[in-house]
Design a protein around this motif. Structure first.
Motif, mmCIF file in Angstrom:
data_model
loop_
_atom_site.group_PDB
_atom_site.id
_atom_site.type_symbol
_atom_site.label_atom_id
_atom_site.label_comp_id
_atom_site.label_asym_id
_atom_site.label_seq_id
_atom_site.Cartn_x
_atom_site.Cartn_y
_atom_site.Cartn_z
ATOM 1 N N TYR A 163 0.813 -1.213 0.000
ATOM 2 C CA TYR A 163 0.000 0.000 0.000
ATOM 3 C C TYR A 163 0.854 1.273 0.000
ATOM 4 O O TYR A 163 0.319 2.371 0.022
ATOM 5 C CB TYR A 163 -0.937 -0.002 1.200
ATOM 6 C CG TYR A 163 -1.870 -1.189 1.208
ATOM 7 C CD1 TYR A 163 -3.094 -1.142 0.555
ATOM 8 C CD2 TYR A 163 -1.501 -2.367 1.852
ATOM 9 C CE1 TYR A 163 -3.945 -2.247 0.550
ATOM 10 C CE2 TYR A 163 -2.354 -3.476 1.855
ATOM 11 C CZ TYR A 163 -3.562 -3.408 1.196
ATOM 12 O OH TYR A 163 -4.398 -4.494 1.188
ATOM 13 N N ILE A 164 2.166 1.107 -0.010
ATOM 14 C CA ILE A 164 3.054 2.270 -0.013
ATOM 15 C C ILE A 164 3.088 2.896 -1.406
ATOM 16 O O ILE A 164 3.308 2.220 -2.412
ATOM 17 C CB ILE A 164 4.474 1.876 0.439
ATOM 18 C CG1 ILE A 164 4.442 1.370 1.893
ATOM 19 C CG2 ILE A 164 5.426 3.067 0.314
ATOM 20 C CD1 ILE A 164 5.766 0.806 2.383
ATOM 21 N N LYS A 165 2.847 4.207 -1.438
ATOM 22 C CA LYS A 165 2.869 4.953 -2.687
ATOM 23 C C LYS A 165 4.065 5.901 -2.700
ATOM 24 O O LYS A 165 4.763 6.055 -1.693
ATOM 25 C CB LYS A 165 1.581 5.766 -2.844
ATOM 26 C CG LYS A 165 0.290 4.968 -2.749
ATOM 27 C CD LYS A 165 -0.913 5.902 -2.853
ATOM 28 C CE LYS A 165 -2.225 5.176 -2.693
ATOM 29 N NZ LYS A 165 -3.387 6.106 -2.788
ATOM 30 N N GLU A 166 4.234 6.568 -3.810
ATOM 31 C CA GLU A 166 5.331 7.544 -3.920
ATOM 32 C C GLU A 166 5.151 8.687 -2.930
ATOM 33 O O GLU A 166 6.128 9.251 -2.436
ATOM 34 C CB GLU A 166 5.395 8.087 -5.354
ATOM 35 C CG GLU A 166 6.587 9.003 -5.605
ATOM 36 C CD GLU A 166 6.672 9.455 -7.053
ATOM 37 O OE1 GLU A 166 7.217 10.550 -7.295
ATOM 38 O OE2 GLU A 166 6.172 8.719 -7.932
ATOM 39 N N ASN A 167 3.888 9.029 -2.628
ATOM 40 C CA ASN A 167 3.617 10.148 -1.723
ATOM 41 C C ASN A 167 3.298 9.698 -0.293
ATOM 42 O O ASN A 167 2.852 10.493 0.527
ATOM 43 C CB ASN A 167 2.456 10.994 -2.258
ATOM 44 C CG ASN A 167 1.158 10.198 -2.396
ATOM 45 O OD1 ASN A 167 1.186 8.980 -2.546
ATOM 46 N ND2 ASN A 167 0.027 10.892 -2.349
ATOM 47 N N THR A 168 3.522 8.420 0.018
ATOM 48 C CA THR A 168 3.282 7.935 1.385
ATOM 49 C C THR A 168 4.332 8.524 2.320
ATOM 50 O O THR A 168 5.525 8.522 2.013
ATOM 51 C CB THR A 168 3.328 6.393 1.439
ATOM 52 O OG1 THR A 168 2.359 5.862 0.529
ATOM 53 C CG2 THR A 168 3.013 5.897 2.847
ATOM 54 N N ARG A 169 3.870 9.040 3.447
ATOM 55 C CA ARG A 169 4.774 9.703 4.389
ATOM 56 C C ARG A 169 4.829 9.025 5.763
ATOM 57 O O ARG A 169 5.788 9.228 6.501
ATOM 58 C CB ARG A 169 4.343 11.164 4.588
ATOM 59 C CG ARG A 169 4.359 11.997 3.308
ATOM 60 C CD ARG A 169 5.775 12.248 2.832
ATOM 61 N NE ARG A 169 5.793 13.003 1.580
ATOM 62 C CZ ARG A 169 5.972 12.458 0.385
ATOM 63 N NH1 ARG A 169 6.181 11.148 0.285
ATOM 64 N NH2 ARG A 169 5.963 13.193 -0.711
ATOM 65 N N ALA A 170 3.795 8.237 6.106
ATOM 66 C CA ALA A 170 3.770 7.687 7.466
ATOM 67 C C ALA A 170 2.836 6.487 7.552
ATOM 68 O O ALA A 170 1.962 6.270 6.701
ATOM 69 C CB ALA A 170 3.327 8.764 8.453
ATOM 70 N N VAL A 171 3.042 5.725 8.625
ATOM 71 C CA VAL A 171 2.155 4.627 9.005
ATOM 72 C C VAL A 171 1.668 4.927 10.421
ATOM 73 O O VAL A 171 2.467 5.250 11.305
ATOM 74 C CB VAL A 171 2.882 3.265 8.975
ATOM 75 C CG1 VAL A 171 1.934 2.143 9.395
ATOM 76 C CG2 VAL A 171 3.480 2.999 7.598
ATOM 77 N N PHE A 172 0.349 4.839 10.616
ATOM 78 C CA PHE A 172 -0.258 5.142 11.921
ATOM 79 C C PHE A 172 -0.994 3.899 12.398
ATOM 80 O O PHE A 172 -1.889 3.392 11.720
ATOM 81 C CB PHE A 172 -1.228 6.314 11.797
ATOM 82 C CG PHE A 172 -1.867 6.727 13.099
ATOM 83 C CD1 PHE A 172 -1.368 7.793 13.824
ATOM 84 C CD2 PHE A 172 -2.969 6.051 13.605
ATOM 85 C CE1 PHE A 172 -1.952 8.174 15.029
ATOM 86 C CE2 PHE A 172 -3.564 6.418 14.801
ATOM 87 C CZ PHE A 172 -3.049 7.485 15.518
#
Length: 386
Positions: free
Chosen positions: A133-142
């Motif tokens: 589910y990680i994209k180029e614009n992914t910044r964090a996991v909560f």
């Protein structure tokens, strides 16, 4: 050598051997909005209580010590803390979020953060590989662990390794476990969130929230945001949380002991369809909890056999309180479908396992025999009526 956690709940090493504040053993409440300066360009170290207050600062140092962070920031509520950390992100950023979260967090993300241009993907982080589910614009996991209310246990260290390999922040809501039982920063998280209203305060008498980090860049940005937005915890509420933290250890131990006894009793009741508690060996997250935590906590989720029975239980409790909170000395029972997760769409609740027969218990420090006696009486009444 690091001191034991019970000692750190009571004492800051940096404050020992001093007789400041007239020798007060209980840290004073500095109930002031502003501070006089000795002259131009000179300061006592405090300027205005929105920026910092001695009582709040002392509390923040205690919480940072308990979580193993370089800094902690105290807020007016847990949701105020989560709202502020979302200001770390920009429009167009993407976050991967655990699907089984506290309903208030989901409400904030869906109705405020999305409006501000933040994108979210809700993922069952226990069953799915978050890397997909990680994209180029992914910044964090909560994430939360255990999750609220289904008590799914996530492997913090495993998720942290994935996050770091992709240069993502890992934020962990540690409210259910408290720093007494679990320290996500030591397992690789970048930010830890707490609703201080719960176990840290412990007495159901005030609201508070915390963000703790071990990164200087995050600390500096959060301090600027707190100064700018003004959601810092008041002096009196800071003192109430300080007072609560002093007994954190003995409260957590007693409530956990009670939870274990009550869970074993609940398992034998015909009215109960399922008991979800990580302290049970049959819980799928039991071994992970043993690896990453020092206990199992005192949050218990149950599925009653019918919705009618669940509602009847809520009407008949007396010593146990039907109330929307957790982590206090009193035992509380909550109905997630209409309380904590009322604003979560029904199809999402059901997908996460929350039905109209789901009840959540926050076990307090009463005598466990008295709690079991009340539940036994209630179950008997319910069976008679139905």
């Amino acid at each position: 050598m690091e001191r034991g956690i019970n000692t750190r709940c009571l004492h800051l090493e940096s404050a020992e051997g001093k007789t400041e504040h007239y020798g007060a053993v209980s840290y004073p409440i500095y109930q002031t909005a502003t501070y006089a300066h000795p002259g131009a360009g000179k300061s006592t170290g405090y300027d205005y209580s929105r920026l910092q207050n001695p009582t709040r600062e002392h509390l923040e140092k205690v919480i940072a010590s308990l979580e193993g962070g370089i800094d902690a920031l105290a807020f007016s509520s847990g949701m105020a803390a989560i709202t502020l950390f979302m200001e770390l992100f920009q429009p167009g950023d993407h976050l991967i979020v655990e699907a089984d979260l506290y309903g208030g967090s989901i409400r904030l993300f869906d109705h405020v953060s999305k409006k501000n241009g933040i994108d979210f993907t809700y993922v069952n982080c226990l069953q799915n590989d978050i890397q997909k589910y990680i994209k180029e614009n992914t910044r964090a996991v909560f994430v939360e662990t255990p999750t609220n209310p289904m008590m799914n246990v996530l492997d913090i260290e495993k998720i942290a390794k994935i996050a770091k390999s992709k240069d993502l922040l890992l934020i962990v809501d540690n409210t259910f476990m408290s720093p007494y039982f679990q320290n996500p920063l030591k397992l690789g998280a970048d930010i830890v969130i707490h609703s201080g209203t719960k176990y840290l305060g412990g007495h159901n008498d005030t609201l508070a929230g915390f963000i703790i980090t071990n990164r200087e860049d995050i600390r500096d940005r959060l301090r600027f945001l707190l100064k700018t937005t003004g959601a810092g915890l008041s002096p009196f509420d800071s003192w109430l949380i300080l007072r609560g933290v002093k007994t954190l250890g003995i409260r957590m131990e007693q409530s956990q002991k009670n939870a274990m006894e009550i869970v074993e009793w609940l398992k034998e009741q015909s009215i109960i369809k399922d008991v979800i508690y990580p302290g049970l060996k049959e819980h799928p997250g039991h071994e992970i909890m043993k690896k990453q935590a020092r206990g199992f906590g005192s949050m218990v989720t149950i599925h009653v056999d019918t919705e009618e029975h669940a509602l009847a239980i809520l009407e008949k409790v007396r010593m146990i309180k039907y109330a929307e909170s957790l982590g206090g000395v009193e035992t509380l029972i909550t109905y997630p479908a209409t309380q904590t997760h009322a604003d979560v769409p029904e199809e999402v609740r059901i997908r996460n396992g929350i039905t109209n027969s789901t009840l959540r218990l926050s076990i307090g420090i009463e005598d466990s025999g008295d709690l079991i006696a009340e539940l036994k009486s209630i179950f008997a009444q319910v069976n008679e009526v139905f």
